[in-house]
Design a protein around this motif. Structure first.
Motif, PDB file in Angstrom:
ATOM      1  N   THR A   1       0.727  -1.240  -0.016  1.00 10.05           N
ATOM      2  CA  THR A   1       0.057   0.035   0.144  1.00 10.05           C
ATOM      3  C   THR A   1       0.844   1.244  -0.066  1.00 10.05           C
ATOM      4  O   THR A   1       0.390   2.260  -0.028  1.00 10.05           O
ATOM      5  N   PHE A   2       2.170   1.192   0.135  1.00 12.43           N
ATOM      6  CA  PHE A   2       3.099   2.202   0.172  1.00 12.43           C
ATOM      7  C   PHE A   2       3.033   2.806  -1.433  1.00 12.43           C
ATOM      8  O   PHE A   2       3.317   1.889  -2.276  1.00 12.43           O
ATOM      9  N   GLY A   3       3.618   4.010  -1.402  1.00 10.13           N
ATOM     10  CA  GLY A   3       3.940   4.405  -2.949  1.00 10.13           C
ATOM     11  C   GLY A   3       5.323   3.896  -3.131  1.00 10.13           C
ATOM     12  O   GLY A   3       6.090   3.214  -2.502  1.00 10.13           O
ATOM     13  N   ALA A   4       5.830   4.549  -4.300  1.00  6.72           N
ATOM     14  CA  ALA A   4       7.081   4.064  -4.836  1.00  6.72           C
ATOM     15  C   ALA A   4       8.255   4.479  -3.807  1.00  6.72           C
ATOM     16  O   ALA A   4       8.109   5.640  -3.475  1.00  6.72           O
ATOM     17  N   HIS A   5       9.146   3.426  -3.411  1.00  7.40           N
ATOM     18  CA  HIS A   5      10.295   3.593  -2.465  1.00  7.40           C
ATOM     19  C   HIS A   5      11.257   2.729  -2.635  1.00  7.40           C
ATOM     20  O   HIS A   5      11.116   1.792  -3.223  1.00  7.40           O
ATOM     21  N   HIS A   6      12.528   2.872  -2.256  1.00  4.03           N
ATOM     22  CA  HIS A   6      13.610   1.991  -2.378  1.00  4.03           C
ATOM     23  C   HIS A   6      13.544   1.368  -0.923  1.00  4.03           C
ATOM     24  O   HIS A   6      13.518   1.958   0.165  1.00  4.03           O
ATOM     25  N   ARG A   7      13.652   0.068  -1.110  1.00  8.07           N
ATOM     26  CA  ARG A   7      13.708  -0.722   0.263  1.00  8.07           C
ATOM     27  C   ARG A   7      14.761  -1.810   0.513  1.00  8.07           C
ATOM     28  O   ARG A   7      15.063  -2.334  -0.389  1.00  8.07           O
ATOM     29  N   THR A   8      15.386  -1.993   1.681  1.00  4.36           N
ATOM     30  CA  THR A   8      16.368  -2.735   1.924  1.00  4.36           C
ATOM     31  C   THR A   8      16.099  -3.606   2.937  1.00  4.36           C
ATOM     32  O   THR A   8      15.450  -2.992   3.867  1.00  4.36           O
ATOM     33  N   VAL A   9      16.057  -4.833   2.867  1.00  7.28           N
ATOM     34  CA  VAL A   9      15.670  -5.917   3.840  1.00  7.28           C
ATOM     35  C   VAL A   9      16.868  -6.599   4.532  1.00  7.28           C
ATOM     36  O   VAL A   9      17.686  -7.212   3.980  1.00  7.28           O
ATOM     37  N   LEU A  10      16.872  -6.570   5.880  1.00  6.84           N
ATOM     38  CA  LEU A  10      18.037  -6.927   6.601  1.00  6.84           C
ATOM     39  C   LEU A  10      17.512  -8.306   7.508  1.00  6.84           C
ATOM     40  O   LEU A  10      16.204  -8.023   7.950  1.00  6.84           O
ATOM     41  N   GLN A  11      17.995  -9.463   7.875  1.00  2.00           N
ATOM     42  CA  GLN A  11      17.674 -10.554   8.537  1.00  2.00           C
ATOM     43  C   GLN A  11      18.398 -11.076   9.564  1.00  2.00           C
ATOM     44  O   GLN A  11      19.307 -11.535   9.222  1.00  2.00           O
ATOM     45  N   PHE A  12      17.874 -10.833  10.839  1.00  2.00           N
ATOM     46  CA  PHE A  12      18.769 -11.329  11.936  1.00  2.00           C
ATOM     47  C   PHE A  12      18.059 -11.084  13.240  1.00  2.00           C
ATOM     48  O   PHE A  12      16.752 -10.430  13.209  1.00  2.00           O
ATOM     49  N   HIS A  13      18.087 -11.925  14.156  1.00  2.00           N
ATOM     50  CA  HIS A  13      17.361 -11.686  15.489  1.00  2.00           C
ATOM     51  C   HIS A  13      17.743 -10.681  16.356  1.00  2.00           C
ATOM     52  O   HIS A  13      18.967 -10.224  16.284  1.00  2.00           O
TER      53      HIS A  13
END
Length: 193
Positions: A44-56
């Motif tokens: 539902t967000f408009g255009a954006h740059h997204r980075t995902v990091l995964q750790f606890h």
């Protein structure tokens, strides 16, 4: 972040994402548990740059869990460099950093970005700015330690983190119970150092 033309800084948890969908978010840094599914909120967000990091969100190794590592902080710093590099293409921006609750990993990531963008700002000032953005901030100490080293702050970020923890405990004593339940007694000890 004055040096990278970001006019709005937001930190939140997953359950708060929906209310930011109409706020013209341009950049997102998501810090999630490795097993967490893709978040539908971003559709539902408009255009954006997204980075995902995964750790606890842990500060001591636990079986089956992924510790924050120096490479995770290096990825945050690369995100910050890319953000700074995109300054010429825009006049403003809205950076949203989130983790599960918007308290620990996301606030450590934002503090890292603030320190990177403002290398001459005193460390206590950076934590004060962080509290203005997210009053309940309790940054992950392992991440801050890696940021301290990567940004060559020579222990000053870590020292200021202890003072930040002390400030937070003074203003909300419930942190003692929360951090004790999360097995983060070492961070509580930093507040008394």
């Amino acid at each position: 972040m004055q040096n990278i033309a970001i006019s709005v800084l937001t930190i939140c948890g997953i359950d708060e994402l929906a209310k930011h969908s109409s706020r013209s978010v341009t950049h997102v840094l998501s810090v999630l548990d490795p097993e967490w599914p893709e978040l539908e909120a971003f559709q539902t967000f408009g255009a954006h740059h997204r980075t995902v990091l995964q750790f606890h969100d842990i500060i001591d190794a636990r079986p089956g869990m992924v510790m924050p590592e120096p490479e995770h902080v290096a990825q945050i710093l690369r995100f910050g460099s890319e953000l700074a590099g995109s300054k010429a293409g825009r006049t403003e921006g809205h950076l949203l950093v989130h983790c599960h609750m918007g308290v620990s990993r996301s606030t450590a990531a934002m503090l890292t970005l603030l320190a990177q963008a403002n290398p001459d700002e005193p460390e206590d000032g950076l934590f004060e700015r962080l509290r203005e953005i997210r009053p309940q901030a309790w940054p992950n100490s392992v991440m801050i330690g890696f940021a301290d080293e990567a940004l060559q702050r020579n222990g000053r970020l870590t020292s200021a983190l202890g003072r930040h923890y002390a400030h937070q405990l003074k203003h909300d004593p419930r942190f003692v119970d929360w951090m004790t339940q999360l097995k983060r007694d070492r961070e509580l000890a930093m507040a008394g150092a």
